[in-house]
Scaffold this motif. Structure first.
Motif, PDB file in Angstrom:
ATOM      1  N   ALA A  28       0.799  -1.427  -0.093  1.00  0.00           N
ATOM      2  CA  ALA A  28      -0.075  -0.127  -0.104  1.00  0.00           C
ATOM      3  C   ALA A  28       0.762   1.211   0.078  1.00  0.00           C
ATOM      4  N   ALA A  29       1.843   1.126   0.701  1.00  0.00           N
ATOM      5  CA  ALA A  29       2.933   2.427   0.777  1.00  0.00           C
ATOM      6  C   ALA A  29       3.517   2.592  -0.481  1.00  0.00           C
ATOM      7  N   ILE A  30       4.008   1.584  -1.057  1.00  0.00           N
ATOM      8  CA  ILE A  30       4.710   1.770  -2.512  1.00  0.00           C
ATOM      9  C   ILE A  30       3.468   2.168  -3.593  1.00  0.00           C
ATOM     10  N   ASP A  31       2.274   1.415  -3.540  1.00  0.00           N
ATOM     11  CA  ASP A  31       1.336   2.155  -4.509  1.00  0.00           C
ATOM     12  C   ASP A  31       1.029   3.544  -4.297  1.00  0.00           C
ATOM     13  N   LYS A  32       1.040   3.987  -3.142  1.00  0.00           N
ATOM     14  CA  LYS A  32       0.813   5.558  -2.669  1.00  0.00           C
ATOM     15  C   LYS A  32       2.012   6.325  -3.404  1.00  0.00           C
ATOM     16  N   MET A  33       3.274   5.907  -2.987  1.00  0.00           N
ATOM     17  CA  MET A  33       4.508   6.294  -3.608  1.00  0.00           C
ATOM     18  C   MET A  33       4.534   6.426  -5.050  1.00  0.00           C
ATOM     19  N   ASN A  34       3.984   5.303  -5.612  1.00  0.00           N
ATOM     20  CA  ASN A  34       3.732   5.395  -7.343  1.00  0.00           C
ATOM     21  C   ASN A  34       2.992   6.373  -7.781  1.00  0.00           C
ATOM     22  N   ASN A  35       1.866   6.771  -7.082  1.00  0.00           N
ATOM     23  CA  ASN A  35       0.779   7.871  -7.767  1.00  0.00           C
ATOM     24  C   ASN A  35       1.474   9.153  -6.955  1.00  0.00           C
ATOM     25  N   GLU A  36       2.480   9.136  -6.167  1.00  0.00           N
ATOM     26  CA  GLU A  36       3.182  10.650  -5.922  1.00  0.00           C
ATOM     27  C   GLU A  36       4.085  10.928  -7.029  1.00  0.00           C
ATOM     28  N   ILE A  37       4.724   9.834  -7.250  1.00  0.00           N
ATOM     29  CA  ILE A  37       5.880   9.994  -7.986  1.00  0.00           C
ATOM     30  C   ILE A  37       5.439  10.358  -9.584  1.00  0.00           C
ATOM     31  N   LEU A  38       4.331   9.728 -10.208  1.00  0.00           N
ATOM     32  CA  LEU A  38       3.698  10.005 -11.313  1.00  0.00           C
ATOM     33  C   LEU A  38       3.422  11.433 -11.507  1.00  0.00           C
ATOM     34  N   ALA A  39       2.829  11.999 -10.232  1.00  0.00           N
ATOM     35  CA  ALA A  39       2.101  13.382 -10.160  1.00  0.00           C
ATOM     36  C   ALA A  39       3.424  14.497 -10.235  1.00  0.00           C
ATOM     37  N   LYS A  40       4.353  14.125  -9.395  1.00  0.00           N
ATOM     38  CA  LYS A  40       5.452  15.019  -9.286  1.00  0.00           C
ATOM     39  C   LYS A  40       6.327  15.126 -10.646  1.00  0.00           C
ATOM     40  N   ILE A  41       6.550  13.974 -11.004  1.00  0.00           N
ATOM     41  CA  ILE A  41       7.314  13.835 -12.608  1.00  0.00           C
ATOM     42  C   ILE A  41       6.462  14.597 -13.561  1.00  0.00           C
ATOM     43  N   ASP A  42       5.050  14.415 -13.646  1.00  0.00           N
ATOM     44  CA  ASP A  42       4.191  14.833 -14.659  1.00  0.00           C
ATOM     45  C   ASP A  42       3.997  16.581 -14.509  1.00  0.00           C
ATOM     46  N   LYS A  43       4.209  16.925 -13.223  1.00  0.00           N
ATOM     47  CA  LYS A  43       4.224  18.527 -13.111  1.00  0.00           C
ATOM     48  C   LYS A  43       5.554  18.963 -13.541  1.00  0.00           C
TER      49      LYS A  43
END
Length: 183
Positions: A28-43
């Motif tokens: 669950a922590a890795i899945d959350k991290m995955n979504n955060e990384i996608l958002a940060k890099i897309d920014k």
């Protein structure tokens, strides 16, 4: 000096593991991290998230820590590779290198696999060799992290420095391996 080197490497290696007491908590922590990384890099690189989600092979996100002391670099991290069909493979990464530099940094990486073969090779073989030259001076939202995002064959790589102070030019090998406990 040996004690200092050992201490710095130990801190870096211990700091990069998914939080949680159980495999389910860690996934669950890795899945959350995955979504955060996608958002940060897309920014920082608009369109990167759409590229990842629409890739023919799939994509992978990792969070990493690295220490470079004069001629030696080492680091580790964790992440998840997601196939085009949505199947997740939880993975760890370990890196070692030689070159000139000094510092420590935390960074996130997004791999976009443009073919199923590239994705499968990454998940099942996991080796990445390369050269890295970067400068980072960042804490929180302050500072600057300069790193390259590039396409190599059928893989596009985006890297975003989260925090750290580093100036380095290294040749390094990185091993990405399946995490048997989480898969």
């Amino acid at each position: 000096m040996k004690k200092l080197l050992f201490t710095l490497f130990a801190i870096t290696l211990a700091a990069c593991s998914a939080q949680g007491d159980t495999p389910a908590d860690q996934r669950a922590a890795i899945d959350k991290m995955n979504n955060e990384i996608l958002a940060k890099i897309d920014k920082e690189s608009p369109g990167a998230r759409a590229m990842a989600l629409g890739a023919n092979g799939g994509y992978a996100t990792f969070t990493n820590g690295q220490v470079n002391i004069i001629f030696v670099a080492a680091g580790n991290g964790y992440g998840v590779a997601t196939s085009k069909s949505g199947r997740k493979t939880y993975m760890d990464m370990y890196e070692a290198g030689v070159g000139l530099g000094m510092g420590a940094k935390d960074y996130d990486v997004l791999f976009v696999f443009h073919t199923a073969e590239a994705f499968n090779d990454f998940v099942n073989k996991g080796w990445v060799f390369g050269a890295e030259a970067d400068a980072a001076a960042k804490t929180g939202d302050k500072g600057l992290g300069v790193s390259g995002g590039m396409t190599i064959g059928d893989i596009t790589v985006f890297q975003l420095t989260e925090s750290g102070l580093a100036l380095q030019a290294t040749l390094k090998g990185t091993k990405y391996v399946k995490n048997d406990r989480l898969n």
